[in-house]
Design an enzyme around this catalytic site. Sequence first.
Site, PDB file in Angstrom:
ATOM      1  N   LYS A 239       9.423  -0.759   0.510  1.00 16.00           N
ATOM      2  CA  LYS A 239       8.860  -1.788   1.391  1.00 16.00           C
ATOM      3  C   LYS A 239       9.522  -1.698   2.758  1.00 16.00           C
ATOM      4  O   LYS A 239      10.709  -1.949   2.899  1.00 16.00           O
ATOM      5  CB  LYS A 239       9.020  -3.178   0.807  1.00 16.00           C
ATOM      6  CG  LYS A 239       7.963  -4.120   1.338  1.00 16.00           C
ATOM      7  CD  LYS A 239       7.930  -5.406   0.566  1.00 16.00           C
ATOM      8  CE  LYS A 239       6.579  -6.086   0.702  1.00 16.00           C
ATOM      9  NZ  LYS A 239       6.568  -7.432   0.168  1.00 16.00           N
TER      10      LYS A 239
ATOM     11  N   THR B  15      -3.640  -5.543  -2.398  1.00 17.02           N
ATOM     12  CA  THR B  15      -2.262  -5.054  -2.381  1.00 17.02           C
ATOM     13  C   THR B  15      -2.320  -3.626  -1.858  1.00 17.02           C
ATOM     14  O   THR B  15      -3.340  -2.961  -1.971  1.00 17.02           O
ATOM     15  CB  THR B  15      -1.667  -4.997  -3.791  1.00 17.02           C
ATOM     16  OG1 THR B  15      -2.415  -4.054  -4.551  1.00 17.02           O
ATOM     17  CG2 THR B  15      -1.703  -6.341  -4.465  1.00 17.02           C
TER      18      THR B  15
ATOM     19  N   GLU C  32      -0.261 -11.035  -5.715  1.00 14.21           N
ATOM     20  CA  GLU C  32      -0.913 -11.472  -6.952  1.00 14.21           C
ATOM     21  C   GLU C  32      -0.593 -12.917  -7.303  1.00 14.21           C
ATOM     22  O   GLU C  32      -1.123 -13.463  -8.266  1.00 14.21           O
ATOM     23  CB  GLU C  32      -0.460 -10.578  -8.119  1.00 14.21           C
ATOM     24  CG  GLU C  32      -1.024  -9.164  -8.095  1.00 14.21           C
ATOM     25  CD  GLU C  32      -0.186  -8.196  -7.267  1.00 14.21           C
ATOM     26  OE1 GLU C  32       0.584  -8.659  -6.397  1.00 14.21           O
ATOM     27  OE2 GLU C  32      -0.312  -6.976  -7.476  1.00 14.21           O
TER      28      GLU C  32
ATOM     29  N   TRP D 203       4.043  -1.815   2.295  1.00 17.80           N
ATOM     30  CA  TRP D 203       4.387  -0.902   1.199  1.00 17.80           C
ATOM     31  C   TRP D 203       4.131   0.563   1.510  1.00 17.80           C
ATOM     32  O   TRP D 203       3.196   0.919   2.217  1.00 17.80           O
ATOM     33  CB  TRP D 203       3.558  -1.247  -0.036  1.00 17.80           C
ATOM     34  CG  TRP D 203       3.901  -2.536  -0.686  1.00 17.80           C
ATOM     35  CD1 TRP D 203       3.119  -3.660  -0.727  1.00 17.80           C
ATOM     36  CD2 TRP D 203       5.092  -2.852  -1.413  1.00 17.80           C
ATOM     37  NE1 TRP D 203       3.763  -4.635  -1.435  1.00 17.80           N
ATOM     38  CE2 TRP D 203       4.970  -4.171  -1.870  1.00 17.80           C
ATOM     39  CE3 TRP D 203       6.250  -2.135  -1.723  1.00 17.80           C
ATOM     40  CZ2 TRP D 203       5.959  -4.797  -2.619  1.00 17.80           C
ATOM     41  CZ3 TRP D 203       7.239  -2.753  -2.467  1.00 17.80           C
ATOM     42  CH2 TRP D 203       7.092  -4.070  -2.897  1.00 17.80           C
TER      43      TRP D 203
END
Length: 543
Positions: free
Chosen positions: A440, A184, A329, A445
């Site tokens: 975002k 991430t 995730e 991100w």
Amino acid sequence: MLNGLMMNTPLSLIEVLEYGAQVHPHAEIVSVRTEGDLHRQSYRRTLQRVAQLAHALVALGVRPGDRIGTLAWNGHRHVELYYAIAGLGAVCHTINPRLPADQMAYIVNHAGDSLLFFDTTFAPLVAGLRADFPAHTRYVAMTDFAHLPDGDDLLCYETLLQGQPEHYPWPDLDENAACALCYTSGTTGVPKGALYSHRSCLLQALFSTVCSNGVMKAGDRLLPVVPMFHVNAWGLPYAAPLTGGSLIMPGPALDGASLFALMDNEQVTGAWGVPTVWMGLLAEMDQQGRKPAVLERVVIGGSAPPASMITRFEKDYGLDVMQGWGMTEMNPTGSMSILTREEAALPVQERIKLKNNQGRRLFGVRMKLIGDDGATVPQDGQASGELYVKGPTVISAYYNNDEASAKSFDDDGWLATGDMARITDDGLLFIVDRAKDLIKSGGEWISSIDLENLAAAYPAVQECAVIGVPHPKWDERPLLVVVARPGANLDKTALLEHMAGGFARWQLPDEVIVVDELPHTATGKVSKLTLRETYARHLSDAH
Ligand code: AMP
């Protein structure tokens, strides 16, 4: 307990490709390649090349559990890597090339990639970062010998495959063996790794196709615009061979005109991507006054699409829009906007209203809402709370990161998503806000807190806040709101220059707004809610 007397055959990803190759021999992978050509090969041929690649990987010393990095676009070689690496019990670590250099260096070291496969587009990037990558990493350019970039020790993908046998004795693997790793980004602190298993990828491919009302079927031609470095292109490289759809891979050409032409020429029936990509396609459709020849469906995820986008696709062009919600995730899909037969037959305006939310959960993804007081919030469509998820396609911990793992799960093992949501009693999910302080932009991100920390370190800044505000092309962009130190002369350009070192250019705020005072909450925190409301239209009005 009495056990059932059934074979306990593990779920294995290589079997997905073997299945596609045997049962759907006419399905193919079409790839726009960095060599400049359009390449096509059947799943059958892909399986042969995957076997060749597996032999080559073993010859290079790859062993079960090894991490192998990829810096690559969507294309057949990347698909081959997914399957060959997984088939050997090793782990395909897809690296997002849009990450800032320091984060990329961090994740390649954290993963300990022994090999790094890269598309030639990224040769300069790799050359620039090699000094920061592990000393033992070896590099393979994903091309043929004629297109090999400069570099004495570079290995050549096509040369590696040459002469290798077209069959491989795939080992029996535990279905819980890791197969893919995706970090991430944008969160404060270091990127965190989600380590998927054969079981989680296969279940996700099954759940996401079964629970999405025929989103794909044999003979479909599917275009993943979503990159293979974003959670396995949302699982499409697994779901397509399972269902008999062909994969149309756009390579690096992701602008509206290129996508339109590819969809037209390759008879694409359905396409997957973030809202920013669909902005570009819509503009091209408006330009041409039509939709791509046989396009039926557009799947939008990664961020909430504006209602106007769903309306334009459905009303002006007769396309079926599906919205998906998920996270890295979660392998990644948690919900899809699925309409019942009756709902799908409603007049367009009512149908669009039903699609302007994050849809209904997939089987296997349990959801609960938790309020500020830690108590469960009812799923009555009114109350909202932080969304928690649990299930076989959700990570149970971050890869080698106990600190992040400790913070992200509750005592019952549910994952906190950082999204604020409400759920109606008939199962519709509405993401209403984001608890995580992140922005975002175009599907990628940006950490507000990291930007704030850097801005606050600038001598002329007294107090500052970074907020995400709606942007017509990028969904959201960061704005930096600052209060200058008394008597200081705050030079906005110099401030942004000061921040440039710690971020990729695209992550820097679009604008610095100097104010006399920032709004604060009763507890003395900067009220981001007030700031977001104040500047909600700041960037949309400017365009
Ligand atoms: P990532 O891990 O980069 O895939 O980002 C996951 C996050 O993206 C979620 O937790 C949400 O904040 C956001 N997200 C993904 N899909 C949607 C959607 N359809 N609507 C709103 N937010 C979304």
